[in-house]
Write an enzyme that holds these catalytic residues in place. Structure first.
Site, PDB file in Angstrom:
ATOM      1  N   ASP A 134      -9.259   6.866 -14.810  1.00 19.76           N
ATOM      2  CA  ASP A 134      -8.755   5.530 -15.111  1.00 19.76           C
ATOM      3  C   ASP A 134      -8.674   4.675 -13.837  1.00 19.76           C
ATOM      4  O   ASP A 134      -7.669   4.000 -13.589  1.00 19.76           O
ATOM      5  CB  ASP A 134      -7.371   5.644 -15.786  1.00 19.76           C
ATOM      6  CG  ASP A 134      -6.918   4.338 -16.414  1.00 19.76           C
ATOM      7  OD1 ASP A 134      -7.727   3.416 -16.525  1.00 19.76           O
ATOM      8  OD2 ASP A 134      -5.732   4.249 -16.786  1.00 19.76           O
ATOM      9  N   HIS A 177       3.317   7.542 -15.548  1.00 25.36           N
ATOM     10  CA  HIS A 177       2.643   8.824 -15.793  1.00 25.36           C
ATOM     11  C   HIS A 177       1.997   9.374 -14.535  1.00 25.36           C
ATOM     12  O   HIS A 177       1.660   8.622 -13.631  1.00 25.36           O
ATOM     13  CB  HIS A 177       1.578   8.657 -16.884  1.00 25.36           C
ATOM     14  CG  HIS A 177       0.742   7.419 -16.712  1.00 25.36           C
ATOM     15  ND1 HIS A 177       0.972   6.268 -17.418  1.00 25.36           N
ATOM     16  CD2 HIS A 177      -0.306   7.134 -15.905  1.00 25.36           C
ATOM     17  CE1 HIS A 177       0.109   5.343 -17.074  1.00 25.36           C
ATOM     18  NE2 HIS A 177      -0.689   5.834 -16.144  1.00 25.36           N
ATOM     19  N   ARG A 275       3.531  -2.849  -7.184  1.00 25.66           N
ATOM     20  CA  ARG A 275       3.170  -3.201  -8.564  1.00 25.66           C
ATOM     21  C   ARG A 275       3.607  -2.044  -9.450  1.00 25.66           C
ATOM     22  O   ARG A 275       3.059  -0.936  -9.349  1.00 25.66           O
ATOM     23  CB  ARG A 275       1.657  -3.412  -8.663  1.00 25.66           C
ATOM     24  CG  ARG A 275       1.141  -3.734 -10.074  1.00 25.66           C
ATOM     25  CD  ARG A 275      -0.369  -3.834 -10.020  1.00 25.66           C
ATOM     26  NE  ARG A 275      -1.007  -4.197 -11.262  1.00 25.66           N
ATOM     27  CZ  ARG A 275      -1.377  -3.347 -12.220  1.00 25.66           C
ATOM     28  NH1 ARG A 275      -1.122  -2.056 -12.094  1.00 25.66           N
ATOM     29  NH2 ARG A 275      -2.005  -3.788 -13.287  1.00 25.66           N
ATOM     30  N   ASP A 277       3.296  -0.250 -12.315  1.00 23.60           N
ATOM     31  CA  ASP A 277       2.271  -0.157 -13.349  1.00 23.60           C
ATOM     32  C   ASP A 277       2.878   0.277 -14.688  1.00 23.60           C
ATOM     33  O   ASP A 277       3.700   1.205 -14.736  1.00 23.60           O
ATOM     34  CB  ASP A 277       1.231   0.874 -12.890  1.00 23.60           C
ATOM     35  CG  ASP A 277       0.126   1.062 -13.903  1.00 23.60           C
ATOM     36  OD1 ASP A 277      -0.639   0.108 -14.091  1.00 23.60           O
ATOM     37  OD2 ASP A 277       0.052   2.155 -14.516  1.00 23.60           O
ATOM     38  N   GLU A 319       4.264  -5.119 -14.031  1.00 21.44           N
ATOM     39  CA  GLU A 319       2.989  -5.187 -14.747  1.00 21.44           C
ATOM     40  C   GLU A 319       3.320  -4.981 -16.224  1.00 21.44           C
ATOM     41  O   GLU A 319       3.188  -3.885 -16.763  1.00 21.44           O
ATOM     42  CB  GLU A 319       2.010  -4.118 -14.248  1.00 21.44           C
ATOM     43  CG  GLU A 319       0.589  -4.358 -14.732  1.00 21.44           C
ATOM     44  CD  GLU A 319       0.129  -3.462 -15.891  1.00 21.44           C
ATOM     45  OE1 GLU A 319      -0.778  -3.879 -16.622  1.00 21.44           O
ATOM     46  OE2 GLU A 319       0.667  -2.359 -16.071  1.00 21.44           O
ATOM     47  N   HIS A 388      -8.497  -6.699 -13.299  1.00 21.64           N
ATOM     48  CA  HIS A 388      -9.410  -5.565 -13.467  1.00 21.64           C
ATOM     49  C   HIS A 388      -9.414  -5.058 -14.902  1.00 21.64           C
ATOM     50  O   HIS A 388     -10.280  -4.302 -15.287  1.00 21.64           O
ATOM     51  CB  HIS A 388      -8.996  -4.441 -12.519  1.00 21.64           C
ATOM     52  CG  HIS A 388      -7.685  -3.828 -12.910  1.00 21.64           C
ATOM     53  ND1 HIS A 388      -6.491  -4.525 -12.833  1.00 21.64           N
ATOM     54  CD2 HIS A 388      -7.369  -2.610 -13.413  1.00 21.64           C
ATOM     55  CE1 HIS A 388      -5.522  -3.752 -13.271  1.00 21.64           C
ATOM     56  NE2 HIS A 388      -6.013  -2.575 -13.623  1.00 21.64           N
ATOM     57  N   ASP A 389      -8.378  -5.432 -15.679  1.00 19.74           N
ATOM     58  CA  ASP A 389      -8.261  -4.937 -17.044  1.00 19.74           C
ATOM     59  C   ASP A 389      -8.950  -5.886 -18.023  1.00 19.74           C
ATOM     60  O   ASP A 389      -9.550  -6.883 -17.632  1.00 19.74           O
ATOM     61  CB  ASP A 389      -6.782  -4.789 -17.411  1.00 19.74           C
ATOM     62  CG  ASP A 389      -6.195  -3.495 -16.844  1.00 19.74           C
ATOM     63  OD1 ASP A 389      -6.944  -2.518 -16.700  1.00 19.74           O
ATOM     64  OD2 ASP A 389      -4.991  -3.479 -16.545  1.00 19.74           O
ATOM     65  N   ARG A 513     -14.091  -1.854 -19.295  1.00 19.30           N
ATOM     66  CA  ARG A 513     -13.424  -2.660 -18.261  1.00 19.30           C
ATOM     67  C   ARG A 513     -14.201  -2.614 -16.951  1.00 19.30           C
ATOM     68  O   ARG A 513     -14.086  -3.496 -16.107  1.00 19.30           O
ATOM     69  CB  ARG A 513     -11.989  -2.170 -18.032  1.00 19.30           C
ATOM     70  CG  ARG A 513     -11.065  -2.464 -19.192  1.00 19.30           C
ATOM     71  CD  ARG A 513      -9.690  -1.884 -18.968  1.00 19.30           C
ATOM     72  NE  ARG A 513      -9.713  -0.437 -18.857  1.00 19.30           N
ATOM     73  CZ  ARG A 513      -8.663   0.318 -18.547  1.00 19.30           C
ATOM     74  NH1 ARG A 513      -7.497  -0.254 -18.320  1.00 19.30           N
ATOM     75  NH2 ARG A 513      -8.740   1.626 -18.476  1.00 19.30           N
TER      76      ARG A 513
HETATM   77  C1  GLC Z   1      -2.133  -0.579 -16.230  1.00 22.62           C
HETATM   78  C2  GLC Z   1      -3.402  -0.747 -15.428  1.00 22.62           C
HETATM   79  C3  GLC Z   1      -4.566  -0.207 -16.194  1.00 22.62           C
HETATM   80  C4  GLC Z   1      -4.307   1.242 -16.526  1.00 22.62           C
HETATM   81  C5  GLC Z   1      -2.961   1.435 -17.207  1.00 22.62           C
HETATM   82  C6  GLC Z   1      -2.558   2.882 -17.242  1.00 22.62           C
HETATM   83  O1  GLC Z   1      -2.165  -1.338 -17.390  1.00 22.62           O
HETATM   84  O2  GLC Z   1      -3.590  -2.103 -15.096  1.00 22.62           O
HETATM   85  O3  GLC Z   1      -5.768  -0.358 -15.492  1.00 22.62           O
HETATM   86  O4  GLC Z   1      -5.326   1.718 -17.382  1.00 22.62           O
HETATM   87  O5  GLC Z   1      -1.928   0.765 -16.534  1.00 22.62           O
HETATM   88  O6  GLC Z   1      -2.159   3.320 -15.977  1.00 22.62           O
END
Ligand code: GLC
Length: 642
Positions: A134, A177, A275, A277, A319, A388-389, A513
């Site tokens: 990922d 995670h 950030r 996440d 985020e 990036h998403d 993505r």
């Molecule tokens: C956030 C990131 C994304 C990732 C997800 C799981 O949304 O921006 O790219 O897949 O977290 O970590």
């Protein structure tokens, strides 16, 4: 007074105090609230010993912080909030796609300076599994550097040099995670009960099934369901994102305490903004969607309050790509007010800009922005046109219905418009995670490709090329002038197109993505000065916008945005003002036809003389009693100083 203001007061009152004394003052200031939140999450009867562990750990965490950063912390909390400054412009990038490694990135710092960028978000650089990972959001460590990017020394050299150049760094803390290769996951797989309790693991399907009744799916196509059976452990483990990303169990206080340590180790590398996440997912409860739960806010606030004691200069970004009313809560509410995140993504503005491009109308944009509650004064947004998403259409249906549009049809239209399902649309996006059951889907693609540049170049259509360039510039002109930090995705500053090479990579081809994460085109960059092409037009226009932004205090974030209504449905108008300095009126045309607006609708900016457009450097063009706007034109209007 919230904790941040108290710390500001303490730092200014005790200027000559030793750093140890300041630490103690900060700890005693936050202690009551830390205790209150800790025991709200982890009942005292059962967990009081862990509270003692946490408190006794804080001094050693503080000692680990390099003295240079401790010094910087004090300066940061006494100064004006640097993250609200008009002087800040950001870029987001994957180090390997941009400059191979961290050393290469350090060598390229002058590129950012040339453009005017001084805030970098590096996508994860921590170790990750070899295969699918990922994009690094499956972490094997929270503070080490993955070999492919270089070493810890390279990171420290980079942050050192960035500091000396007045640049800021944001890194991810993938708090929700770990990867399935993380040391805790390995121990859990080996049968260690303590570490099995660091995750949500179950011997059979009874609890997973109870959860599944209410949990939505994040990656329904590639990773359906929210649990994975682990054969080594012979247990089900919660994996909300991908199978190899194991959700941490924060209802276990040991997880919080260890993650706090990981966070401090990360920021001690010289990180200015963390950030957080996927933070909306950090607390789970059967019977709920397990997103944005009240406990998440307590948990984030607990991280924040501890960080204020140990590393008070560090700022948190939420985020949370969730509904607008939920995003705003990450700035902190009630006792968490001012004690949660300072920055959040303005995902609402982002998604609505794409709506306005496709419909050529700004009605939904206005309606949603007007409904947003005011954010707290000490907070700010990250404004971006894409990251990036994928792009999710994260606005609520009832606003669409209230306009008189059919919400379901409208969403379908947007997906069709961007994902090559409408013949006349110039957009070259791809559909992401389409769920035929619900009709939900998201959009991927680079901004230039989504805005029609790829299509126009293929057709060699000069007019369409110019139109796409104008759209790219207009959208960036909005993020550069709205309240918050503008963040450009690396490559968008030269209009890079979709990158289809991910389809040849086994570990990436299932995730579209990657189409919007191109490898930086340094060849194009070497010819920017000598060529007059779309790359140079976009680059120099953005450079120009950034320069002007930095010259005007009105662009600093003091919640100083005023939306101006206009009977013309294609225009978007807002004012940025600032006490004792001149305001700026931003006017945009989302239509592919020229439009006119009535002078009277522009307030004091509608005077027939004495108004200048900062972007073109010309006085306002007035015809009769109207202002003509070219297709996709953006104006930054200011009174000409006498
Ligand atoms: C956030 C990131 C994304 C990732 C997800 C799981 O949304 O921006 O790219 O897949 O977290 O970590």
């Amino acid at each position: 007074m919230n904790q941040a203001s108290l710390h500001k007061y303490i730092a200014s009152k005790y200027q000559n105090a030793s750093s140890k004394k300041l630490f103690e003052l900060r700890l005693s200031t936050n202690l009551t609230l830390i205790k209150d939140l800790f025991f709200s999450l982890y009942p005292e009867e059962k967990y009081s010993i862990f509270f003692d562990t946490l408190i006794s750990k804080l001094p050693s965490l503080y000692k680990e912080r390099p003295s240079e950063l401790q010094q910087q912390d004090i300066e940061r909390i006494t100064d004006e909030n640097w993250y609200q400054s008009e002087g800040l412009v950001g870029m987001q990038l994957y180090v390997d796609h941009f400059s191979d490694n961290l050393e290469g990135l350090r060598q390229r710092l002058d590129y950012f300076q040339k453009l005017g960028v001084n805030f970098l978000h590096l996508m994860p650089i921590t170790p990750r599994p070899k295969g699918e990972n990922d994009g690094g959001y499956a972490v094997n460590s929270y503070h080490e550097v993955d070999q492919r990017f270089g070493s810890k020394e390279d990171l420290l050299m980079l942050t050192d040099e960035m500091r000396s150049k007045g640049m800021y760094l944001m890194l991810d803390f993938v708090a929700n995670h770990t990867s399935n290769e993380f040391s805790w996951a390995k121990k859990a797989m080996a049968g260690n009960l303590k570490y099995q309790n660091y995750y949500y693991t179950y011997p059979d399907r009874s609890v997973p099934d109870a959860f599944e009744k209410h949990l939505p799916e994040i990656f329904p196509v590639t990773s359906p369901g929210n649990f994975t059976f682990n054969h080594k452990m012979k247990r089900w483990v919660m994996t909300v994102f991908n199978e190899y990303q194991w959700d941490l169990n924060y209802s276990n206080p040991q997880v919080f305490i260890e993650m706090l340590s990981n966070l401090v180790k990360l920021v001690n590398n010289g990180v200015d903004v963390v950030r957080l996440d996927a933070l909306a997912f950090m607390w789970k409860k059967i019977g709920t969607q397990s997103q944005n739960l009240p406990e998440v806010h307590m948990l984030i606030s607990l991280f924040k309050l501890c960080l204020q004691v140990v590393a008070p200069g560090v700022v948190l970004l939420a985020e949370a790509i969730v509904a607008p009313k939920d995003i705003i809560r990450y700035f902190g509410n009630g006792k968490m007010s001012g004690n949660e995140c300072e920055i959040a993504y303005n995902a609402t503005l982002m998604a609505l800009l794409w709506d306005a491009i496709a419909t050529k109308k700004t009605i939904l944009l206005y309606k949603n922005l007007r409904s947003l509650p005011k954010k707290p004064n000490e907070s700010t947004w990250i404004n971006y046109i894409r990251c990036h998403d994928d792009i999710g259409l994260g606005f609520e249906d009832h606003y669409i219905d209230e306009i008189g549009w059919d919400a379901k049809q409208h969403r379908k239209f947007l997906l069709d418009y961007y994902c090559q399902n409408i013949e006349w649309s110039p957009s070259k996006g791809q559909i992401f995670m389409y769920n035929p059951k619900t009709g939900d889907g998201r959009i991927t693609g680079s901004s230039a490709s989504l805005l029609g540049l790829e299509d126009a170049l293929e057709k060699n259509d000069e007019q369409a090329i110019e139109e796409a360039i104008d759209k790219v510039i207009m959208l960036h002109g909005i993020t550069m002038s709205y309240t918050g930090i503008p963040l450009i995705y690396a490559g968008d500053e030269i209009g890079m197109l979709n990158d289809y090479s991910y389809l040849n990579d086994e570990n990436k081809k299932g995730d579209s993505r990657w189409v919007n994460r191109p490898f930086h085109d340094w060849k194009a960059i070497t010819t920017l000065e000598v060529k007059n092409n779309y790359q140079s037009k976009i680059f120099f226009s953005l450079q120009h916008l950034i320069r002007i932004r930095k010259e005007h205090r009105a662009f600093a974030d003091h919640n100083n945005v005023i939306l101006y209504d206009n009977p013309n449905p294609h225009v978007f108008i807002y004012e940025r003002n600032y006490p004792n300095s001149q305001g700026i009126l931003v006017v945009c045309n989302f239509d592919h036809n020229a439009q006119i607006i009535n002078l009277d609708t522009l307030g004091s900016y509608g005077l027939p003389e004495g108004i200048e457009d900062l972007i073109s450097g010309k006085t306002l063009n007035i015809t009769g009693h109207t202002v003509p706007l070219m297709p996709y034109e953006i104006l930054w209007l200011k009174h000409i100083a006498n």
